[in-house]
Enzyme design. Structure first.
Site, PDB file in Angstrom:
ATOM      1  N   THR A   1       0.818  -1.215   0.000  1.00  0.00           N
ATOM      2  CA  THR A   1       0.000   0.000   0.000  1.00  0.00           C
ATOM      3  C   THR A   1       0.852   1.266   0.000  1.00  0.00           C
ATOM      4  OG1 THR A   1      -0.093  -0.109   2.428  1.00  0.00           O
ATOM      5  CG2 THR A   1      -1.915  -1.134   1.204  1.00  0.00           C
TER       6      THR A   1
ATOM      7  N   GLY B   1       2.289   4.623  -0.956  1.00  0.00           N
ATOM      8  CA  GLY B   1       1.821   5.703  -1.813  1.00  0.00           C
ATOM      9  C   GLY B   1       0.333   5.971  -1.749  1.00  0.00           C
ATOM     10  N   THR B   2      -0.364   5.334  -0.815  1.00  0.00           N
ATOM     11  CA  THR B   2      -1.820   5.476  -0.748  1.00  0.00           C
ATOM     12  C   THR B   2      -2.248   6.935  -0.560  1.00  0.00           C
ATOM     13  OG1 THR B   2      -1.958   3.285   0.244  1.00  0.00           O
ATOM     14  CG2 THR B   2      -3.894   4.676   0.428  1.00  0.00           C
ATOM     15  N   GLY B   3      -1.633   7.626   0.408  1.00  0.00           N
ATOM     16  CA  GLY B   3      -2.037   9.002   0.700  1.00  0.00           C
ATOM     17  C   GLY B   3      -1.749   9.947  -0.446  1.00  0.00           C
ATOM     18  N   CYS B   4      -0.577   9.817  -1.052  1.00  0.00           N
ATOM     19  CA  CYS B   4      -0.216  10.656  -2.211  1.00  0.00           C
ATOM     20  C   CYS B   4      -1.193  10.417  -3.353  1.00  0.00           C
ATOM     21  CB  CYS B   4       1.189  10.320  -2.692  1.00  0.00           C
ATOM     22  SG  CYS B   4       2.477  10.407  -1.440  1.00  0.00           S
TER      23      CYS B   4
END
Length: 262
Positions: A204, A206-209
């Protein structure tokens, strides 16, 4: 001409998060992505081995170069590292006629610090007031507001505390809570609860970006905030489900999952 979206963030040499994830997301969602690099990291699936902040004048020059010539329909911020960079970027956004999605990045997926403690005050007083949508996860909202979320009720309190700093909308991401992946979007009047199945996939990175960039992309297409956030949630849920192994640690979400499915 496709809608133009500008990301102001750090570079992830492993390609899973940061500028690289932002540009992949923007391409996948039919926009022209552009970048202002604020920091360079040595980063892979195991963590961040080094980070080097760029001078404020380099960040300002990149931003002005893009905005003054090409123009933007939305701006997204990520890793800003220091109070000086936070204040520089906040000033630039305040002078830009486009919605801004602020992802107040505090730590990496692996727990590596990406924002100096001395910069938190500038995020609260300078950056959040110019945000159209602020997208903290539960750790970041606790850093910024002191509210520790353990339930849906806590998400409401966290959102209210965040909105006091001035963003038009707060998106409190509840992905760290057990059960469904539930997020709360609110402007202090309307509440939108966004729910998705939780996928059993540890890849997971890079989820926030990716979520913040997807919101900015949909805003650039002209969608109102609640629609943009709902569509971005659907996109990132698919990207998490398709996340893949890369290196020896946590792999990235799959930004091109729709392209491959299509």
């Amino acid at each position: 001409m496709p809608p133009r979206v500008l990301t102001v963030a750090g570079s992830d040499s492993g390609g899973g998060a940061g500028i690289q994830a932002d540009l992949k997301t923007m391409l996948a969602l039919g926009t022209h992505g552009m970048s202002v690099i604020t920091a360079v990291t040595a980063q892979n699936s195991l963590g961040v081995q080094g980070a080097w902040e760029l001078p404020a004048e380099a960040v300002r020059a990149q931003y002005r170069s893009v905005v003054d010539d090409i123009g933007v329909q939305a701006v997204k911020t990520g890793m800003l590292a220091s109070a000086e960079l936070v204040e520089t970027v906040a000033e630039l956004i305040a002078g830009t006629d486009a919605p801004a999605v602020v992802d107040p990045v505090g730590v990496s997926k692996h727990g590596d610090p990406l924002l100096a403690a001395s910069a938190l005050g500038s995020v609260r007083t300078k950056l959040l007031p110019v945000a159209t949508v602020a997208t903290p996860n539960l750790d970041e909202v606790a850093q910024l507001t002191g509210v520790r979320v353990e339930s849906a009720d806590g998400m409401r309190r966290a959102a209210a505390a965040l909105l006091e700093f001035g963003p038009r909308w707060a998106l409190i991401k509840g992905g760290h809570l057990p059960g469904e992946a539930v997020d709360l979007l609110t402007d202090g009047a309307a509440e939108h609860w966004l729910r998705a199945a939780r996928h059993d996939n540890r890849h997971t990175h890079g989820t926030g970006c990716t979520l913040a960039s997807a919101i900015a992309s949909y805003l650039a297409h002209g969608r109102p905030v609640p629609e943009a956030v709902a569509a971005a949630k659907e996109y990132v849920t698919g990207a998490i489900a398709a996340g893949f192994e890369l290196g020896g640690g946590i792999g990235p979400v799959d930004h091109g999952w729709r392209l491959r499915r299509g």
